[in-house]
Design an enzyme around this catalytic site. Sequence first.
Site, PDB file in Angstrom:
ATOM      1  CG  LEU A 137       5.054   2.695   1.900  1.00 46.96           C
ATOM      2  CD1 LEU A 137       4.970   1.766   3.106  1.00 46.96           C
ATOM      3  CD2 LEU A 137       6.506   3.000   1.559  1.00 46.96           C
ATOM      4  CG  ASP A 138       5.700   0.702  -5.031  1.00 50.27           C
ATOM      5  OD1 ASP A 138       5.187   1.783  -5.372  1.00 50.27           O
ATOM      6  OD2 ASP A 138       6.865   0.364  -5.322  1.00 50.27           O
ATOM      7  CE  LYS A 139      -2.159  -5.806  -4.335  1.00 49.27           C
ATOM      8  NZ  LYS A 139      -2.792  -6.505  -5.487  1.00 49.27           N
ATOM      9  CB  THR A 141       6.564  -1.544  -0.520  1.00 52.05           C
ATOM     10  OG1 THR A 141       7.211  -1.768  -1.773  1.00 52.05           O
ATOM     11  CG2 THR A 141       7.592  -1.061   0.494  1.00 52.05           C
ATOM     12  NE  ARG A 236       9.213  -2.707  -7.187  1.00 46.42           N
ATOM     13  CZ  ARG A 236       7.978  -2.783  -7.667  1.00 46.42           C
ATOM     14  NH1 ARG A 236       7.075  -1.886  -7.301  1.00 46.42           N
ATOM     15  NH2 ARG A 236       7.649  -3.741  -8.507  1.00 46.42           N
TER      16      ARG A 236
END
Length: 313
Positions: A137-139, A141, A236
């Site tokens: 997961l993105d930082k 998120t 996104r």
Amino acid sequence: MGTRIEHDILIDEQQTGQRLDQALAALLPDYSRSRIQQWIREGAVRLEGTAPRPRDKVAAGQQVTIRAELEEEQRVSAEPIPLRIQYEDRHLLVIDKPAGLVVHPGAGNREGTLQNALLHHDPQLAELPRSGIVHRLDKDTSGLMVVARSLAAHTALVAQLQARSVRREYLALVNGCPVAGGTVEAPIGRHPRDRKRMAVVERGRPATTHYRVEERLAAHTLLRCFLETGRTHQIRVHMAHAGYPLVGDPVYGGRLRLPPRATEAQRQALRAFQRQALHAARLALDHPESGERLSWEAPLPEDMAALLACLRS
């Protein structure tokens, strides 16, 4: 140095006519097909004494030898970082990752990551690729991630992700008011000018995101998004491409959008929300040992729940 891998294999009738990489993945279930393909390309695999290609067909009675290095991961230190563990057994860990926590160490983030935390929780994870992390997961998120605790589980989870049988559902608060749910099917690749960003580009990798309306607000919508593919920044990028960028997204969100006749509290709440409003809310997969279908849900984090409550008022 890594671990030396040596296998001498005889192709049987069941594998006759299959691709070499497909046959070896079936005969050696502890290794992923992508790892086997890499060994073939590196020349670590011999078919009847010759250097094959992954797509070469095999026949019963053929001899395959593998002499490869199972490379060690770059050493990552264990750190006592708290983890929100939703589920744990000897094969799996399911983590509810908070926003702000980086998944892997990298340039500028050698410490304080989820991988550091996992190694403190279970030092045996050092023996697995990326300490058992099979997706990310993105930082900024939040939400659910699954981690493998054995090589067999790692291989099984990677196979499920490739087969798209892992169900991942996200809650995304977006700008704008889509009339109904829909699907964004658009290839994603590096932005042609800004290499730190992703974009919908003609020669990108195929990507599909489904979404449905979960809740309508005055100028925003809470969407439930379903991933078929797992491209970097996929939701996104896709929602911005569809004209509904995520609230707070510093890269793809565009200018701040305020509801008509917004209260001062709503204006302040939107201005203060400085991350993409995206949460991995539900995860479902087949257990790598039992085959049982399992699922988990994680409630919205406090900051996103508070923003929603403010916008509802």
